[in-house]
Design a protein around this motif. Structure first.
Motif, mmCIF file in Angstrom:
data_model
loop_
_atom_site.group_PDB
_atom_site.id
_atom_site.type_symbol
_atom_site.label_atom_id
_atom_site.label_comp_id
_atom_site.label_asym_id
_atom_site.label_seq_id
_atom_site.Cartn_x
_atom_site.Cartn_y
_atom_site.Cartn_z
ATOM 1 N N GLY A 101 0.795 -1.216 0.000
ATOM 2 C CA GLY A 101 0.000 0.000 0.000
ATOM 3 C C GLY A 101 0.823 1.258 0.000
ATOM 4 O O GLY A 101 0.326 2.314 0.366
ATOM 5 N N THR A 102 2.114 1.195 -0.364
ATOM 6 C CA THR A 102 2.965 2.372 -0.320
ATOM 7 C C THR A 102 2.917 3.177 -1.606
ATOM 8 O O THR A 102 3.662 4.132 -1.761
ATOM 9 N N LEU A 103 2.068 2.791 -2.553
ATOM 10 C CA LEU A 103 1.949 3.516 -3.803
ATOM 11 C C LEU A 103 0.529 4.016 -3.986
ATOM 12 O O LEU A 103 -0.412 3.534 -3.370
ATOM 13 N N ALA A 104 0.393 4.988 -4.898
ATOM 14 C CA ALA A 104 -0.934 5.436 -5.286
ATOM 15 C C ALA A 104 -1.652 4.316 -6.025
ATOM 16 O O ALA A 104 -1.048 3.319 -6.433
ATOM 17 N N ASN A 105 -2.938 4.495 -6.213
ATOM 18 C CA ASN A 105 -3.706 3.571 -7.027
ATOM 19 C C ASN A 105 -3.114 3.562 -8.437
ATOM 20 O O ASN A 105 -3.109 4.583 -9.127
ATOM 21 N N LEU A 106 -2.625 2.412 -8.873
ATOM 22 C CA LEU A 106 -1.902 2.364 -10.146
ATOM 23 C C LEU A 106 -2.790 2.708 -11.330
ATOM 24 O O LEU A 106 -2.298 3.174 -12.361
ATOM 25 N N THR A 107 -4.092 2.462 -11.204
ATOM 26 C CA THR A 107 -4.960 2.803 -12.321
ATOM 27 C C THR A 107 -4.943 4.310 -12.592
ATOM 28 O O THR A 107 -5.236 4.743 -13.705
ATOM 29 N N GLU A 108 -4.576 5.125 -11.580
ATOM 30 C CA GLU A 108 -4.488 6.563 -11.781
ATOM 31 C C GLU A 108 -3.211 6.961 -12.531
ATOM 32 O O GLU A 108 -3.102 8.083 -13.015
ATOM 33 N N LEU A 109 -2.241 6.048 -12.595
ATOM 34 C CA LEU A 109 -1.007 6.336 -13.326
ATOM 35 C C LEU A 109 -1.070 5.847 -14.769
ATOM 36 O O LEU A 109 -0.214 6.190 -15.580
ATOM 37 N N LEU A 110 -2.071 5.031 -15.075
ATOM 38 C CA LEU A 110 -2.190 4.485 -16.425
ATOM 39 C C LEU A 110 -2.339 5.579 -17.487
ATOM 40 O O LEU A 110 -1.706 5.475 -18.549
ATOM 41 N N PRO A 111 -3.145 6.634 -17.269
ATOM 42 C CA PRO A 111 -3.242 7.667 -18.307
ATOM 43 C C PRO A 111 -1.898 8.288 -18.666
ATOM 44 O O PRO A 111 -1.618 8.533 -19.848
ATOM 45 N N GLN A 112 -1.038 8.536 -17.671
ATOM 46 C CA GLN A 112 0.270 9.127 -17.958
ATOM 47 C C GLN A 112 1.147 8.160 -18.742
ATOM 48 O O GLN A 112 1.855 8.558 -19.661
ATOM 49 N N TRP A 113 1.084 6.870 -18.378
ATOM 50 C CA TRP A 113 1.872 5.877 -19.103
ATOM 51 C C TRP A 113 1.429 5.840 -20.564
ATOM 52 O O TRP A 113 2.261 5.846 -21.484
ATOM 53 N N LEU A 114 0.124 5.803 -20.806
ATOM 54 C CA LEU A 114 -0.397 5.717 -22.170
ATOM 55 C C LEU A 114 -0.016 6.952 -22.983
ATOM 56 O O LEU A 114 0.409 6.823 -24.143
ATOM 57 N N ALA A 115 -0.161 8.136 -22.391
ATOM 58 C CA ALA A 115 0.157 9.367 -23.117
ATOM 59 C C ALA A 115 1.640 9.412 -23.484
ATOM 60 O O ALA A 115 2.006 9.829 -24.589
ATOM 61 N N ASP A 134 -9.969 -3.374 -23.150
ATOM 62 C CA ASP A 134 -10.929 -3.548 -22.053
ATOM 63 C C ASP A 134 -10.837 -2.381 -21.077
ATOM 64 O O ASP A 134 -11.856 -1.879 -20.581
ATOM 65 N N ALA A 135 -9.607 -1.939 -20.770
ATOM 66 C CA ALA A 135 -9.436 -0.801 -19.854
ATOM 67 C C ALA A 135 -10.039 0.463 -20.455
ATOM 68 O O ALA A 135 -10.697 1.249 -19.760
ATOM 69 N N ALA A 136 -9.839 0.664 -21.760
ATOM 70 C CA ALA A 136 -10.383 1.849 -22.417
ATOM 71 C C ALA A 136 -11.904 1.788 -22.498
ATOM 72 O O ALA A 136 -12.578 2.821 -22.433
ATOM 73 N N ARG A 137 -12.438 0.585 -22.630
ATOM 74 C CA ARG A 137 -13.905 0.452 -22.657
ATOM 75 C C ARG A 137 -14.510 0.886 -21.327
ATOM 76 O O ARG A 137 -15.574 1.517 -21.276
ATOM 77 N N ALA A 138 -13.826 0.573 -20.227
ATOM 78 C CA ALA A 138 -14.338 0.895 -18.900
ATOM 79 C C ALA A 138 -14.089 2.348 -18.516
ATOM 80 O O ALA A 138 -14.814 2.901 -17.698
ATOM 81 N N ARG A 139 -13.077 2.974 -19.112
ATOM 82 C CA ARG A 139 -12.709 4.341 -18.718
ATOM 83 C C ARG A 139 -12.582 5.217 -19.960
ATOM 84 O O ARG A 139 -11.612 5.126 -20.712
ATOM 85 N N GLY A 140 -13.574 6.071 -20.151
ATOM 86 C CA GLY A 140 -13.623 6.880 -21.353
ATOM 87 C C GLY A 140 -12.421 7.792 -21.526
ATOM 88 O O GLY A 140 -12.014 8.076 -22.651
ATOM 89 N N GLU A 141 -11.820 8.263 -20.405
ATOM 90 C CA GLU A 141 -10.702 9.197 -20.523
ATOM 91 C C GLU A 141 -9.452 8.550 -21.104
ATOM 92 O O GLU A 141 -8.522 9.240 -21.513
ATOM 93 N N LEU A 142 -9.425 7.208 -21.148
ATOM 94 C CA LEU A 142 -8.264 6.503 -21.691
ATOM 95 C C LEU A 142 -8.367 6.284 -23.194
ATOM 96 O O LEU A 142 -7.383 5.902 -23.833
#
Length: 532
Positions: A101-115, A134-142
């Motif tokens: 639990g020493t990191l942020a929620n990794l799903t919040e870092l995915l947009p930066q990785w993709l960009a 599948d991730a993009a289907r669930a999250r429109g911002e991706l």
């Protein structure tokens, strides 16, 4: 005729009624001999577990309805480095890589990785594309970055899986994606609405004139709500060549279409509508003969010509009608009209007192005028006016000078800030945080490009240190902290670790800083892998 009952339904019934009222019928359960019936409640749970595995593993493949067609086209981009591919797999799965639990929620870092991966022109391994979609289907911002990253194989898969049809409707700047030929309008006439919007948007980016002609060809038969969104697509490549079409749209039967056409025309300084608004604005605001103040005469009515130019007679905001008309006129007028008609710069105009043409001592119109100028600066992307409305970056008070000077902007300063160049934006926000702290900085930080510049990152870390020392709780700054994990320059990890070490052991701030430092280290490694 007898019907065999589904074993799962039998288990559900026994669970609802209780095994004492509804014993398990062993003969109806093909796997009942695998459990000990001595304890009915335990047996029910074990049978439920077995049934769950049986249901998941017992699915039969569906017969192919048609051949898969030709193989996916080749993707010419270089593949991700292997460490970056492993990182993507971890981000898609939400795993922390053993960091607990020493990191942020990794799903919040995915947009930066993709960009970042998209900007570097890389492609993911084929095995990761389904998870990416599948991730993009669930999250429109991706979607924009994910679809561009998936490239031709992603579009090939989307044509064969209805769950990924959004890929075909997503607008991207993917260089491997050639928009539909303008001569082939089948998609325009037969596609889903979202697919048509995407088709028009891509065509406008490639050939604005062809896109306008395509829209013109079916405009009269489109629904009002569709015409509204199609007009939005004209923002790409908007030019004086679009003025005749937009001028005609001012007579549309939908008031929303009329308002959108008027707003687009107001961003074309040389348009006839901009000229009409300039004439009205000059009549509403004039420089007094003494050149010491501005006199305001708001419109007395909203006549038919004003209504055709997108101004509604009734205020939708609850403001007085004359104030509403006045604000709409000034916001739609070209900002160049004011220096031209007065000979004053934006800074000089903003420094003048504002009075009523009837009662020159009244300043009741000052806020309305400034707010309308701010809307015009944002709409026309005028950095000089945005800079003047914001005022100089806040500075600490001198010795004995009292409170620090507050920014002069009214309305939404974050929108004005977004008009400025990225470096200037970051510098202004850093100065604001240095004086005012983080309490009012959330929207300003959101307007800054990420990752934040080193000076802005240093200012944020310093403000967090002051907040911790003041006795405030971390959750009072939860919005900024969440943004900080994604946007703070990774080079600030050492400074944040020092804050974690200096905080009281096991305190909320100690845990917050440790988590932030760990996330910064993670992001540094993530970005290095993509660069490698």
């Amino acid at each position: 005729m007898t019907t065999t009952q589904d074993p799962w339904e039998i288990l559900q019934t026994s669970a609802l009624l209780g095994t004492d009222r509804r014993p398990l019928p062993a003969t109806a359960l093909p796997f009942a001999d695998a459990v000990d019936p001595a304890d009915p409640a335990t047996a029910l749970l074990e049978l439920a577990a077995l049934a769950t595995v049986r249901r998941r593993a017992g699915a039969l493949p569906v017969a192919a309805t048609r051949p898969p067609g030709p193989p996916a086209p080749e993707d010419p981009r270089p593949e991700l480095p292997e460490p970056a591919a492993r990182r993507l797999a971890a981000l898609l799965a939400g795993r922390t890589g053993g960091s607990g639990g020493t990191l942020a929620n990794l799903t919040e870092l995915l947009p930066q990785w993709l960009a970042t991966a998209r900007a570097r022109g890389l492609r993911p391994p084929a095995a990761l594309i389904p998870g990416l979609l599948d991730a993009a289907r669930a999250r429109g911002e991706l979607r924009s970055d994910a679809v561009a990253l998936a490239g031709p194989p992603g579009r090939w898969l989307a044509e064969r899986n209805p769950d990924w049809r959004f890929v075909l409707r997503t607008t991207t700047e993917d260089p491997t994606h050639r928009p539909a030929d303008p001569a082939d309008h089948q998609l325009w006439h037969e596609g889903l609405f979202a697919e048509r919007v995407t088709h028009l948007t891509l065509l406008r980016r490639r050939d604005p004139a062809a896109g306008l002609e395509l829209l013109r060809s079916t405009w009269s038969t489109e629904r009002a709500e569709d015409r509204l969104l199609f007009l939005d697509a004209l923002q790409d490549g908007l030019s004086p060549a679009d003025e005749p079409f937009l001028e005609a749209a001012l007579g549309d039967r939908s008031k929303n279409v009329r308002a959108t056409a008027a707003e687009l025309l107001s961003t074309l300084p040389g348009s006839a509508l901009a000229g009409r608004m300039a004439e009205r604005a000059r009549a509403a605001v004039r420089l007094a003969e003494a050149r010491t103040h501005l006199l305001v005469t708001p419109p007395a009515e909203c006549d038919a010509r004003m209504q055709r130019d997108g101004i509604t007679p009734k205020s939708p905001t609850g403001r007085g009608e004359r104030a509403w008309w006045f604000g709409e006129v000034v916001a739609a007028a070209p900002l160049a009209v004011w220096p031209e008609s007065t000979g004053l710069t934006p800074e000089q105009l903003l420094a003048l007192r504002v009075g009523d043409s009837i009662d020159e001592t009244s300043s009741s119109w000052a806020d309305d005028l400034r707010e309308a100028w701010a809307r015009a600066a944002v709409r026309q992307h005028d950095a000089d006016w945005a800079r003047a409305l914001l005022g100089p970056a806040p500075v600490p008070p001198g010795r004995g000078a009292g409170r620090a000077r507050a920014p002069r902007a009214t309305g939404a300063p974050a929108k004005l800030l977004a008009v400025l160049p990225p470096e200037e934006r970051a510098a202004w926000t850093a100065a604001f945080i240095g004086v005012h702290g983080l309490g009012e900085a959330f929207q300003l930080l959101g307007a800054c490009a990420t990752p934040w510049t080193p000076p802005l990152s240093t200012a944020v870390v310093g403000a967090l240190a002051r907040a911790a020392a003041s006795g405030a709780y971390p959750w009072s700054h939860s919005g900024v902290l969440g943004m900080t994990e994604r946007a703070l320059a990774p080079g600030e990890a050492d400074a944040v670790e020092e804050l974690a070490a200096s905080a009281a052991p096991d305190s909320a701030w100690s845990e917050t800083f440790a988590r932030l430092a760990g996330t910064l280290r993670f992001r540094a490694a993530m970005l290095a892998e993509l660069a490698g």
